[in-house]
Enzyme design. Structure first.
Site, PDB file in Angstrom:
ATOM      1  N   GLN A 149      42.969  46.576  47.182  1.00  0.00           N
ATOM      2  CA  GLN A 149      42.400  47.939  47.205  1.00  0.00           C
ATOM      3  C   GLN A 149      41.333  48.075  48.290  1.00  0.00           C
ATOM      4  O   GLN A 149      41.359  49.026  49.082  1.00  0.00           O
ATOM      5  CB  GLN A 149      41.748  48.247  45.832  1.00  0.00           C
ATOM      6  N   ASP A 191      47.487  31.826  51.570  1.00  0.00           N
ATOM      7  CA  ASP A 191      47.030  31.565  50.203  1.00  0.00           C
ATOM      8  C   ASP A 191      45.534  31.260  50.275  1.00  0.00           C
ATOM      9  O   ASP A 191      45.127  30.239  50.847  1.00  0.00           O
ATOM     10  CB  ASP A 191      47.813  30.364  49.634  1.00  0.00           C
ATOM     11  N   LYS A 225      31.975  36.017  39.399  1.00  0.00           N
ATOM     12  CA  LYS A 225      31.151  36.704  40.391  1.00  0.00           C
ATOM     13  C   LYS A 225      29.695  36.212  40.326  1.00  0.00           C
ATOM     14  O   LYS A 225      29.036  36.034  41.341  1.00  0.00           O
ATOM     15  CB  LYS A 225      31.227  38.220  40.208  1.00  0.00           C
ATOM     16  N   GLY A 274      43.057  38.698  51.766  1.00  0.00           N
ATOM     17  CA  GLY A 274      43.245  39.691  50.713  1.00  0.00           C
ATOM     18  C   GLY A 274      43.301  41.092  51.316  1.00  0.00           C
ATOM     19  O   GLY A 274      42.832  42.063  50.744  1.00  0.00           O
ATOM     20  N   ILE A 315      48.544  37.029  50.244  1.00  0.00           N
ATOM     21  CA  ILE A 315      49.550  36.139  49.645  1.00  0.00           C
ATOM     22  C   ILE A 315      50.946  36.739  49.788  1.00  0.00           C
ATOM     23  O   ILE A 315      51.945  36.028  49.722  1.00  0.00           O
ATOM     24  CB  ILE A 315      49.207  35.862  48.156  1.00  0.00           C
ATOM     25  N   ARG A 316      50.979  38.066  49.985  1.00  0.00           N
ATOM     26  CA  ARG A 316      52.284  38.735  50.205  1.00  0.00           C
ATOM     27  C   ARG A 316      52.065  39.905  51.162  1.00  0.00           C
ATOM     28  O   ARG A 316      50.921  40.306  51.388  1.00  0.00           O
ATOM     29  CB  ARG A 316      52.862  39.227  48.876  1.00  0.00           C
ATOM     30  N   TYR A 358      35.947  37.471  34.966  1.00  0.00           N
ATOM     31  CA  TYR A 358      35.689  38.019  36.313  1.00  0.00           C
ATOM     32  C   TYR A 358      34.187  38.036  36.589  1.00  0.00           C
ATOM     33  O   TYR A 358      33.726  37.584  37.637  1.00  0.00           O
ATOM     34  CB  TYR A 358      36.275  39.422  36.360  1.00  0.00           C
TER      35      TYR A 358
HETATM   36  C1  VAH Z   1      37.175  45.976  38.037  1.00  0.00           C
HETATM   37  N1  VAH Z   1      37.164  47.468  39.976  1.00  0.00           N
HETATM   38  O1  VAH Z   1      37.318  46.953  37.353  1.00  0.00           O
HETATM   39  C2  VAH Z   1      36.706  46.161  39.473  1.00  0.00           C
HETATM   40  C3  VAH Z   1      35.192  46.145  39.552  1.00  0.00           C
HETATM   41  C4  VAH Z   1      33.055  46.918  38.519  1.00  0.00           C
HETATM   42  C5  VAH Z   1      34.531  46.997  38.480  1.00  0.00           C
HETATM   43  O2  VAH Z   1      34.686  44.865  39.540  1.00  0.00           O
HETATM   44  O3  VAH Z   1      37.380  44.864  37.624  1.00  0.00           O
END
Ligand code: VAH
Length: 309
Positions: A10, A50, A144, A6, A33-34, A140
């Protein structure tokens, strides 16, 4: 040598430059991946990879004799709400791949990023503790939180030397924003310079933990260089630098661009942001491996406007 999975993201982009600076370009293999930006591609070895493909990662690890892996590939909060199953697949299977490589002793050390997104709507919002209620309400955040439990399990069960920090929202200029809820704090600088105005997708009083990328990169390298016996937390460390809301970042920009105007048009990302803490207690990172931030909002704004001009 070191592999960054990755590397075009960012954090990955800046981590690649920082690790190449430190260890030499040829000793840091970038993969994604690119392909990434020209400067990154020109700075050292690159592999299309990948992160969900175990054999592909294993091949790169063997070919380049990789000892350490930084897994920076993930789908962030806003995009993950649009594609939950793709997000779960990428965020979890990439982690299982590198944890299993470490379990098989094919790599010796692993970094994996967590996030303040592991906290949810019923987590105490001020000065959020290292250990507290964690009922994340985003795909997300769930990925995590699960990832943290797996990291700790692989450390306790198999002695895997995995280290992790819960990044706050990160502000940087080397790459464009990529699907994060906190990315308003990146977009706003681009718009301030290009159009002298910005329509913010969060309400003006949305207070969130934030950090300038230089601090995040330094924290990442610091925790990886800390002697293993000092790493007391093998899920993930709280990490903090500052907290601000959209109106505060707008004011800091107006110190430099007086005519800059902000307006507010909250969208679906408002409820993601509302589920997160407003400030973080990172006392454990301070105690265990000496964490100390260097960038406040004013210094961040100076750096962003200087480099984006
Ligand atoms: C997001 N920059 O906005 C990420 C981060 C706490 C934010 O996990 O999803």
């Amino acid at each position: 040598s070191i592999l960054i999975i990755g590397a075009c993201g960012q954090i990955g982009t800046e981590l690649t430059f920082a690790l190449r600076e430190k260890h030499g370009n040829e000793n840091v293999i970038a993969s994604d991946i690119r392909e990434g930006n020209a400067e990154l591609m020109a700075s050292g070895p690159f592999e299309i990879l990948d992160a969900t493909n175990y054999e592909a990662i294993e091949n790169v690890v063997m070919h380049y004799e990789i000892e350490e892996v930084y897994l920076m590939a993930a789908m962030l909060s806003a995009t993950a709400e649009k594609f939950p199953m793709r997000a779960w697949n990428l965020n979890m299977n990439s982690l299982f791949n590198v944890l299993n490589l470490a379990k098989e002793k094919k790599i010796s050390k692993l970094f994996w990023p967590s996030s303040i997104a592991v906290f949810g709507p019923n987590t105490p919002k001020e000065h959020t503790e290292q250990n507290t209620i964690m009922e994340p309400s985003t795909v997300y955040g769930i990925s995590k939180q699960s990832g943290e439990r797996w990291c700790e399990y692989y450390f306790n069960k198999f002695g895997v030397d995995v280290r992790s920090v819960r990044y706050p929202g990160l502000i940087s200029w080397k790459t464009l924003p990529g699907g994060g809820t906190t990315d308003y704090a990146v977009e706003i600088y681009h718009k301030a310079l290009e159009e002298k105005k910005y329509s913010c997708f969060l309400k003006e009083d949305t207070l969130l933990p934030m950090m300038f990328m230089d601090d995040a990169i330094r924290a990442t390298i610091d925790i990886m260089e800390t002697p293993a016996e000092k790493i007391k937390i093998r899920s993930s460390y709280n990490l903090a630098a500052m907290s601000f809301n959209p109106s505060e970042i707008a004011k800091s920009i107006q110190q430099h661009i007086p005519e800059f105007k902000i307006s507010y048009a909250p969208d679906f990302r408002q409820q993601i942001a509302d589920s997160w803490p407003s400030s973080i207690n990172d006392n454990k990172a301070q105690e265990d491996w000496g964490w100390k931030p260097a960038f406040n909002l004013e210094k961040t704004t100076q750096e962003m406007l200087k480099n984006l001009k």
